[in-house]
Write an enzyme that holds these catalytic residues in place. Structure first.
Site, PDB file in Angstrom:
ATOM      1  N   ARG A  37      73.047  17.765  42.224  1.00  0.00           N
ATOM      2  CA  ARG A  37      73.602  16.744  41.171  1.00  0.00           C
ATOM      3  C   ARG A  37      74.815  16.951  40.792  1.00  0.00           C
ATOM      4  NH1 ARG A  37      73.374  17.193  35.627  1.00  0.00           N
ATOM      5  NH2 ARG A  37      72.222  19.351  36.065  1.00  0.00           N
ATOM      6  N   ARG A  84      58.877  16.171  41.130  1.00  0.00           N
ATOM      7  CA  ARG A  84      57.349  15.817  40.920  1.00  0.00           C
ATOM      8  C   ARG A  84      57.448  14.402  41.545  1.00  0.00           C
ATOM      9  NH1 ARG A  84      55.667  16.680  34.268  1.00  0.00           N
ATOM     10  NH2 ARG A  84      57.272  18.378  34.127  1.00  0.00           N
ATOM     11  N   ARG A  90      62.264   6.657  42.495  1.00  0.00           N
ATOM     12  CA  ARG A  90      62.971   6.331  41.491  1.00  0.00           C
ATOM     13  C   ARG A  90      64.620   6.590  41.844  1.00  0.00           C
ATOM     14  NH1 ARG A  90      58.890   8.612  38.227  1.00  0.00           N
ATOM     15  NH2 ARG A  90      60.185  10.546  37.697  1.00  0.00           N
ATOM     16  N   HIS A 125      53.830  26.363  37.049  1.00  0.00           N
ATOM     17  CA  HIS A 125      54.569  27.113  37.714  1.00  0.00           C
ATOM     18  C   HIS A 125      53.688  28.083  38.670  1.00  0.00           C
ATOM     19  CE1 HIS A 125      58.713  26.710  36.390  1.00  0.00           C
ATOM     20  NE2 HIS A 125      58.074  26.707  34.905  1.00  0.00           N
ATOM     21  N   ASP A 126      54.314  29.021  39.452  1.00  0.00           N
ATOM     22  CA  ASP A 126      53.543  29.718  40.416  1.00  0.00           C
ATOM     23  C   ASP A 126      52.071  30.322  39.811  1.00  0.00           C
ATOM     24  OD1 ASP A 126      52.628  32.533  41.312  1.00  0.00           O
ATOM     25  OD2 ASP A 126      53.997  31.777  42.970  1.00  0.00           O
ATOM     26  N   ILE A 127      52.228  30.862  38.633  1.00  0.00           N
ATOM     27  CA  ILE A 127      50.952  31.476  38.110  1.00  0.00           C
ATOM     28  C   ILE A 127      49.930  30.551  37.918  1.00  0.00           C
ATOM     29  CG2 ILE A 127      51.878  30.957  35.636  1.00  0.00           C
ATOM     30  CD1 ILE A 127      50.568  33.798  34.982  1.00  0.00           C
ATOM     31  N   ASN A 128      50.251  29.061  37.556  1.00  0.00           N
ATOM     32  CA  ASN A 128      49.306  28.109  37.280  1.00  0.00           C
ATOM     33  C   ASN A 128      48.360  27.678  38.791  1.00  0.00           C
ATOM     34  OD1 ASN A 128      51.905  27.086  35.469  1.00  0.00           O
ATOM     35  ND2 ASN A 128      50.103  27.858  34.287  1.00  0.00           N
ATOM     36  N   TYR A 129      49.515  27.514  39.888  1.00  0.00           N
ATOM     37  CA  TYR A 129      49.058  27.314  41.080  1.00  0.00           C
ATOM     38  C   TYR A 129      47.877  28.089  41.500  1.00  0.00           C
ATOM     39  CZ  TYR A 129      53.095  24.457  39.956  1.00  0.00           C
ATOM     40  OH  TYR A 129      54.250  23.625  39.401  1.00  0.00           O
ATOM     41  N   ASP A 155      54.708  29.995  44.715  1.00  0.00           N
ATOM     42  CA  ASP A 155      56.148  29.479  45.328  1.00  0.00           C
ATOM     43  C   ASP A 155      56.333  29.891  46.859  1.00  0.00           C
ATOM     44  OD1 ASP A 155      56.493  28.482  42.575  1.00  0.00           O
ATOM     45  OD2 ASP A 155      57.730  29.853  41.998  1.00  0.00           O
TER      46      ASP A 155
END
Length: 372
Positions: A37, A84, A90, A125-129, A155
Site C-alpha cells: 500500500r 477478508r 472492492r 487470529h490464529d488462536i481463534n481458528y 497461521d
C-alpha cells in the site's frame, strides 16, 4: 535455481501467513512481486518472512494503480492475497476481473474462516481458528488450560503451508487444462486437516478427548519434556518398546514399576519418578548419555542455541542473510536447489516494475498520476 524457477507470483501485502507463503514460494525459486500500500511501512531487515522479493507501492484508490496491478497480474502464473472476503473485489482486482485478464491465473485467497460460512466476515487470529477445529483443545497439560502453540498450527501450518501447496497444485492443473481457478484457503480448514491423525485415533478409542492424558500430548511419561539440574529441559519420545528399553538403560532406572509402559493409570506416578531422575543431571550431561542414541532424545534448545547445534550446522539448517540468522529454505532438492533470493526490502517501484516489463514511460505515467 529452485524448482519453481520461471514461475511468477503477485503477492498483495498482508501480515503473518501471507508473507510466509510468499517467502516459501520465493525460496523455491518463484519470482514474487509484492504489491504494498502506498504510504505503508517498509519491512525491516529482521522481518524474515519478507525476504526474497521485490516490491512496488501502489495507491489502489487510483485507477492507474489498479490498471498497473492488472498488468502485473496478466504476466503472473499465480496470485496470493490474505484480506477478508470482498476486499479484493472492492479494490477492483477480484477473481472475476483478474481471471478475465489472465484465464490461466491461479488466484490464492487465504483467510482465517474461509470465503464462505457464518464466520467468513468476522475478525480473528490464529488462536481463534485452531480453537474452532479441536486443535487448541488438545494442547496443554492435564487439568490446565489450553496453551497456544505459537502461530504454528493456524497461521503458518493451516494457512501459509496450505496456500503454498494449493497454489502449486493449481499451477500444475493449469498446465494441463490451460485454465486458472480460485484457491480458497481457510486456516480453519488447514488446521482441521492437520488434526486428521488425532480424529482417527479418537474414532478408534485410542485418543481421549481430554488434555494431557494421551500418548502424544504430555500424558505419557515417556513422551514429554523434563527439567534438568541446571534449569534447562530435554525432550523424550521413547514410544516403541525397544526405544523405551534403551531409555531405562540410559537413565539407570531398574524400578519394576516402569515395566507398565502403556498403563495409562501408571503414567502420572511414573512421570514423577522419571522427572526426579532427569533432575539429577544437567542438560549437557544427558546429551552425552542419550543424544544420538535410540532413546529418541533431544535437548530443548532456545532460538539462540538452535542455529549453533552441530546437527543444524552440518545440514546448514540456518543461514545468515544480511547479517540476520534465519531458517534456510526447506525442503531440499537434489538438482534444483532452493535459495534465499535476498534480504527483506521495501518498495522499489522503478526496479520492480521494469523487471516485469514496464517501460520507463509506463513508470513515469504512474508517478505523474500519483499511483506509485
Amino acid at each position: 535455481m529452485g524448482p519453481l524457477h520461471g514461475i511468477r507470483i503477485v503477492e498483495f501485502a498482508g501480515i503473518g501467513p501471507g508473507p510466509f507463503a510468499a517467502m516459501l514460494l520465493s525460496d523455491m525459486g518463484a519470482e514474487v512481486i509484492r504489491i504494498d500500500r502506498k504510504g505503508g511501512r517498509s519491512p525491516g531487515s529482521a522481518e524474515i518472512t519478507y525476504r526474497g522479493r521485490k516490491a512496488v507501492a501502489l495507491d489502489m484508490k487510483k485507477p492507474e494503480a489498479v490498471e498497473a496491478a492488472l498488468k502485473l497480474i496478466e504476466k503472473a502464473d499465480g496470485l496470493i492475497e490474505g484480506f477478508r472476503p470482498g476486499v479484493m473485489e472492492r479494490l477492483g482486482v477480484g477473481p472475476d476481473v483478474c481471471l478475465k485478464r489472465n484465464p490461466r491465473l491461479v488466484y490464492g485467497r487465504m483467510t482465517g474462516w474461509g470465503q464462505t460460512g457464518p464466520l467468513a466476515d468476522a475478525a480473528g487470529h490464529d488462536i481463534n481458528y485452531i480453537a474452532l477445529t479441536g486443535a487448541l483443545h488438545g494442547m496443554g497439560n492435564a487439568g490446565r488450560k489450553p496453551v497456544p502453540p505459537l502461530n504454528l498450527v493456524g497461521d503458518f501450518g493451516g494457512g501459509a503451508l496450505y496456500m503454498a501447496f494449493g497454489l502449486v497444485c493449481g499451477l500444475l492443473e493449469a498446465k494441463s487444462s490451460g485454465k486458472g481457478q480460485v484457491v480458497d484457503v481457510a486456516m480453519t480448514d488447514g488446521a482441521a486437516s492437520l488434526m486428521a491423525m488425532f480424529y482417527g485415533m479418537s474414532a478408534t478409542g485410542m485418543w481421549k478427548d481430554e488434555r494431557g492424558v494421551n500418548l502424544l500430548d504430555s500424558g505419557a511419561h515417556f513422551y514429554d519434556t523434563y527439567e534438568t539440574n541446571d534449569g534447562k529441559y530435554i525432550a523424550l519420545g521413547s514410544i516403541e518398546p525397544q526405544f523405551y528399553k534403551e531409555l531405562l538403560e540410559k537413565t539407570g532406572i531398574t524400578d519394576p514399576a516402569f515395566a507398565a509402559q502403556m498403563d495409562r493409570n501408571a503414567w502420572p506416578a511414573l512421570k514423577e519418578k522419571l522427572a526426579a531422575v532427569i533432575k539429577t543431571k544437567t542438560r549437557d550431561e544427558w546429551d552425552k548419555i542419550m543424544l544420538g542414541s535410540d532413546v529418541c532424545y533431544a535437548p530443548v534448545l532456545s532460538l539462540a542455541e538452535a542455529p549453533k547445534h552441530p546437527h543444524n550446522v552440518a545440514r546448514k539448517t540456518f543461514v545468515e542473510v544480511g547479517g540476520i540468522m534465519q531458517p534456510a529454505p526447506a525442503p531440499r532438492f537434489s538438482r534444483t536447489a532452493p535459495e534465499v533470493q535476498g534480504p527483506p526490502q521495501g518498495a522499489d517501484n522503478e526496479a520492480a516494475l521494469k523487471a516485469w516489463g514496464f517501460s520507463a514511460g509506463d513508470v513515469a505515467k504512474l508517478q505523474s498520476a500519483g499511483a506509485i
